[in-house]
Design a protein around this motif. Structure first.
Motif, PDB file in Angstrom:
ATOM      1  N   LEU A   1      74.588  48.560 -68.149  1.00  0.00           N
ATOM      2  CA  LEU A   1      75.503  47.496 -67.736  1.00  0.00           C
ATOM      3  C   LEU A   1      75.877  47.731 -66.280  1.00  0.00           C
ATOM      4  CD1 LEU A   1      77.227  45.002 -68.494  1.00  0.00           C
ATOM      5  CD2 LEU A   1      79.066  46.600 -69.084  1.00  0.00           C
ATOM      6  N   THR A   2      75.660  46.711 -65.444  1.00  0.00           N
ATOM      7  CA  THR A   2      76.046  46.791 -64.038  1.00  0.00           C
ATOM      8  C   THR A   2      76.993  45.649 -63.712  1.00  0.00           C
ATOM      9  OG1 THR A   2      74.147  45.490 -63.267  1.00  0.00           O
ATOM     10  CG2 THR A   2      73.873  47.884 -63.359  1.00  0.00           C
ATOM     11  N   ARG A   3      77.748  45.861 -62.638  1.00  0.00           N
ATOM     12  CA  ARG A   3      78.680  44.838 -62.158  1.00  0.00           C
ATOM     13  C   ARG A   3      78.416  44.597 -60.675  1.00  0.00           C
ATOM     14  NH1 ARG A   3      84.071  46.917 -63.253  1.00  0.00           N
ATOM     15  NH2 ARG A   3      83.598  48.305 -61.517  1.00  0.00           N
ATOM     16  N   ILE A   4      78.287  43.320 -60.324  1.00  0.00           N
ATOM     17  CA  ILE A   4      78.113  42.918 -58.933  1.00  0.00           C
ATOM     18  C   ILE A   4      79.245  41.962 -58.589  1.00  0.00           C
ATOM     19  CG2 ILE A   4      76.621  41.758 -57.254  1.00  0.00           C
ATOM     20  CD1 ILE A   4      75.248  44.214 -58.356  1.00  0.00           C
ATOM     21  N   ALA A   5      79.884  42.185 -57.455  1.00  0.00           N
ATOM     22  CA  ALA A   5      80.877  41.253 -56.928  1.00  0.00           C
ATOM     23  C   ALA A   5      80.589  41.068 -55.446  1.00  0.00           C
ATOM     24  CB  ALA A   5      82.288  41.791 -57.140  1.00  0.00           C
ATOM     25  N   LEU A   6      80.657  39.811 -54.981  1.00  0.00           N
ATOM     26  CA  LEU A   6      80.334  39.567 -53.585  1.00  0.00           C
ATOM     27  C   LEU A   6      81.171  38.444 -53.002  1.00  0.00           C
ATOM     28  CD1 LEU A   6      78.383  36.809 -53.296  1.00  0.00           C
ATOM     29  CD2 LEU A   6      76.737  38.337 -54.347  1.00  0.00           C
ATOM     30  N   ASP A   7      81.264  38.478 -51.694  1.00  0.00           N
ATOM     31  CA  ASP A   7      81.979  37.485 -50.905  1.00  0.00           C
ATOM     32  C   ASP A   7      81.098  37.129 -49.722  1.00  0.00           C
ATOM     33  OD1 ASP A   7      83.766  35.967 -49.389  1.00  0.00           O
ATOM     34  OD2 ASP A   7      85.077  37.661 -48.891  1.00  0.00           O
ATOM     35  N   ILE A   8      80.723  35.865 -49.612  1.00  0.00           N
ATOM     36  CA  ILE A   8      79.947  35.410 -48.458  1.00  0.00           C
ATOM     37  C   ILE A   8      80.945  35.183 -47.330  1.00  0.00           C
ATOM     38  CG2 ILE A   8      78.303  33.730 -47.571  1.00  0.00           C
ATOM     39  CD1 ILE A   8      77.414  33.221 -50.455  1.00  0.00           C
ATOM     40  N   SER A   9      81.366  36.276 -46.731  1.00  0.00           N
ATOM     41  CA  SER A   9      82.518  36.310 -45.833  1.00  0.00           C
ATOM     42  C   SER A   9      82.149  36.290 -44.361  1.00  0.00           C
ATOM     43  CB  SER A   9      83.309  37.594 -46.108  1.00  0.00           C
ATOM     44  OG  SER A   9      82.486  38.727 -45.856  1.00  0.00           O
ATOM     45  N   GLY A  10      80.896  36.579 -44.041  1.00  0.00           N
ATOM     46  CA  GLY A  10      80.530  36.800 -42.660  1.00  0.00           C
ATOM     47  C   GLY A  10      80.840  38.216 -42.207  1.00  0.00           C
ATOM     48  N   ARG A  11      81.397  39.018 -43.108  1.00  0.00           N
ATOM     49  CA  ARG A  11      81.725  40.422 -42.811  1.00  0.00           C
ATOM     50  C   ARG A  11      80.860  41.315 -43.705  1.00  0.00           C
ATOM     51  NH1 ARG A  11      86.398  37.882 -43.675  1.00  0.00           N
ATOM     52  NH2 ARG A  11      86.815  39.043 -45.580  1.00  0.00           N
ATOM     53  N   PRO A  12      79.727  41.761 -43.194  1.00  0.00           N
ATOM     54  CA  PRO A  12      78.822  42.546 -44.039  1.00  0.00           C
ATOM     55  C   PRO A  12      79.396  43.904 -44.405  1.00  0.00           C
ATOM     56  CG  PRO A  12      77.993  42.420 -41.785  1.00  0.00           C
ATOM     57  CD  PRO A  12      79.191  41.534 -41.845  1.00  0.00           C
ATOM     58  N   TRP A  13      79.262  44.228 -45.689  1.00  0.00           N
ATOM     59  CA  TRP A  13      79.737  45.524 -46.173  1.00  0.00           C
ATOM     60  C   TRP A  13      79.045  45.792 -47.502  1.00  0.00           C
ATOM     61  CZ3 TRP A  13      82.903  48.475 -43.224  1.00  0.00           C
ATOM     62  CH2 TRP A  13      83.371  49.673 -43.793  1.00  0.00           C
ATOM     63  N   LEU A  14      78.711  47.023 -47.758  1.00  0.00           N
ATOM     64  CA  LEU A  14      78.152  47.406 -49.054  1.00  0.00           C
ATOM     65  C   LEU A  14      78.934  48.583 -49.608  1.00  0.00           C
ATOM     66  CD1 LEU A  14      75.967  47.222 -51.293  1.00  0.00           C
ATOM     67  CD2 LEU A  14      74.650  48.891 -49.969  1.00  0.00           C
ATOM     68  N   VAL A  15      79.439  48.434 -50.827  1.00  0.00           N
ATOM     69  CA  VAL A  15      79.994  49.540 -51.595  1.00  0.00           C
ATOM     70  C   VAL A  15      79.016  49.785 -52.736  1.00  0.00           C
ATOM     71  CG1 VAL A  15      81.903  50.347 -53.028  1.00  0.00           C
ATOM     72  CG2 VAL A  15      82.364  48.957 -50.977  1.00  0.00           C
ATOM     73  N   TRP A  16      78.452  50.967 -52.804  1.00  0.00           N
ATOM     74  CA  TRP A  16      77.363  51.273 -53.742  1.00  0.00           C
ATOM     75  C   TRP A  16      77.783  52.401 -54.669  1.00  0.00           C
ATOM     76  CZ3 TRP A  16      72.693  48.991 -54.675  1.00  0.00           C
ATOM     77  CH2 TRP A  16      71.776  49.717 -55.439  1.00  0.00           C
ATOM     78  N   ASN A  17      77.847  52.115 -55.948  1.00  0.00           N
ATOM     79  CA  ASN A  17      78.155  53.122 -56.958  1.00  0.00           C
ATOM     80  C   ASN A  17      77.099  53.049 -58.063  1.00  0.00           C
ATOM     81  OD1 ASN A  17      80.721  54.216 -55.957  1.00  0.00           O
ATOM     82  ND2 ASN A  17      81.468  52.143 -56.283  1.00  0.00           N
ATOM     83  N   ALA A  18      75.900  53.443 -57.718  1.00  0.00           N
ATOM     84  CA  ALA A  18      74.798  53.467 -58.686  1.00  0.00           C
ATOM     85  C   ALA A  18      73.869  54.612 -58.314  1.00  0.00           C
ATOM     86  CB  ALA A  18      74.044  52.139 -58.683  1.00  0.00           C
ATOM     87  N   THR A  19      73.342  55.279 -59.326  1.00  0.00           N
ATOM     88  CA  THR A  19      72.431  56.394 -59.082  1.00  0.00           C
ATOM     89  C   THR A  19      71.209  56.264 -59.986  1.00  0.00           C
ATOM     90  OG1 THR A  19      73.581  57.769 -60.711  1.00  0.00           O
ATOM     91  CG2 THR A  19      74.268  57.989 -58.408  1.00  0.00           C
ATOM     92  N   PHE A  20      70.149  56.884 -59.544  1.00  0.00           N
ATOM     93  CA  PHE A  20      68.907  56.936 -60.305  1.00  0.00           C
ATOM     94  C   PHE A  20      68.558  58.394 -60.558  1.00  0.00           C
ATOM     95  CE2 PHE A  20      68.825  52.915 -58.054  1.00  0.00           C
ATOM     96  CZ  PHE A  20      68.404  52.033 -59.030  1.00  0.00           C
ATOM     97  N   THR A  21      67.840  58.647 -61.636  1.00  0.00           N
ATOM     98  CA  THR A  21      67.465  60.013 -61.987  1.00  0.00           C
ATOM     99  C   THR A  21      65.972  60.273 -61.799  1.00  0.00           C
ATOM    100  OG1 THR A  21      67.228  59.393 -64.319  1.00  0.00           O
ATOM    101  CG2 THR A  21      69.386  60.247 -63.605  1.00  0.00           C
ATOM    102  N   VAL A  22      65.248  59.295 -61.289  1.00  0.00           N
ATOM    103  CA  VAL A  22      63.844  59.495 -60.940  1.00  0.00           C
ATOM    104  C   VAL A  22      63.666  59.129 -59.472  1.00  0.00           C
ATOM    105  CG1 VAL A  22      62.994  59.084 -63.279  1.00  0.00           C
ATOM    106  CG2 VAL A  22      63.134  57.169 -61.664  1.00  0.00           C
TER     107      VAL A  22
END
Length: 195
Positions: free
Chosen positions: A102-123
């Protein structure tokens, strides 16, 4: 129709991207990286945004430049197709389940680019796509599209499912955010009057 075409050429890649924000989810993606193509197909199909991406990249080195530059060019095409962003809903969110993931994505087309990333992979890779490049793709896309983007893996352990859930969630959130709001179709959704 809110459409755009972008050509991006460097010493490392040559990319052509076409988007139609008011499409039906048609896609034709050829990056030379099979798993990335699969993810871009999911992005188009579940956003209902038509997407065509053609990349000739330096895959004899690795997939870094191809993946990064594809994200940049797709983001540029999105920004161009959005124009002044008049009438869009602006915000989008999605919970994206895929089997145990289960993942959650939230976004705002704000003109202010930003990424908050809380996901990891094990391979280290899925097919020939290095999993560390998935975050890099999201960052590149958000940067050029001018989107504030929050990405959270809530739970999951199958790496294919995690990646696919992330792209499908991004698709659903984008679909919501780029839709025209019939109550304010003539206005830019900001008290500043510009995004």
């Amino acid at each position: 129709m809110r459409t755009a075409t972008v050509h991006r050429a460097t010493a490392e890649t040559a990319i052509d991207v076409t988007v139609n924000l008011d499409g039906t989810g048609c896609y034709a993606n050829e990056t030379g990286i099979g798993f990335l193509d699969h993810m871009l197909d999911q992005l188009a199909r579940h956003s209902l945004i038509d997407l065509e991406v053609k990349v000739a990249g330096d895959l004899h080195i690795d997939g870094h430049h191809t993946t990064e530059d594809a994200g940049l060019a797709i983001g540029q095409a999105f920004a161009k197709a959005l124009g002044d962003k008049r009438g869009i809903r602006r915000y989008g969110e999605a919970l994206s389940p895929m089997d145990e993931t289960l993942t959650r994505i939230a976004l705002d087309i704000s003109g202010r680019p930003w990424l908050v990333w809380n996901a990891t992979f094990t391979v280290q890779s899925l097919g020939t796509l290095q999993t560390e490049m998935i975050e890099h793709f999201f960052h590149s896309f958000a940067q050029e599209a001018g989107i504030t983007l929050h990405v959270d893996l809530l739970h999951g352990h199958n790496n294919h499912h995690i990646a696919e859930s992330l792209f499908k969630g991004l698709a659903r959130a984008l679909r919501m955010a780029v839709e025209i709001d019939p109550r304010k179709a003539d206005a830019v959704p900001s008290t500043k009057g510009v995004l």
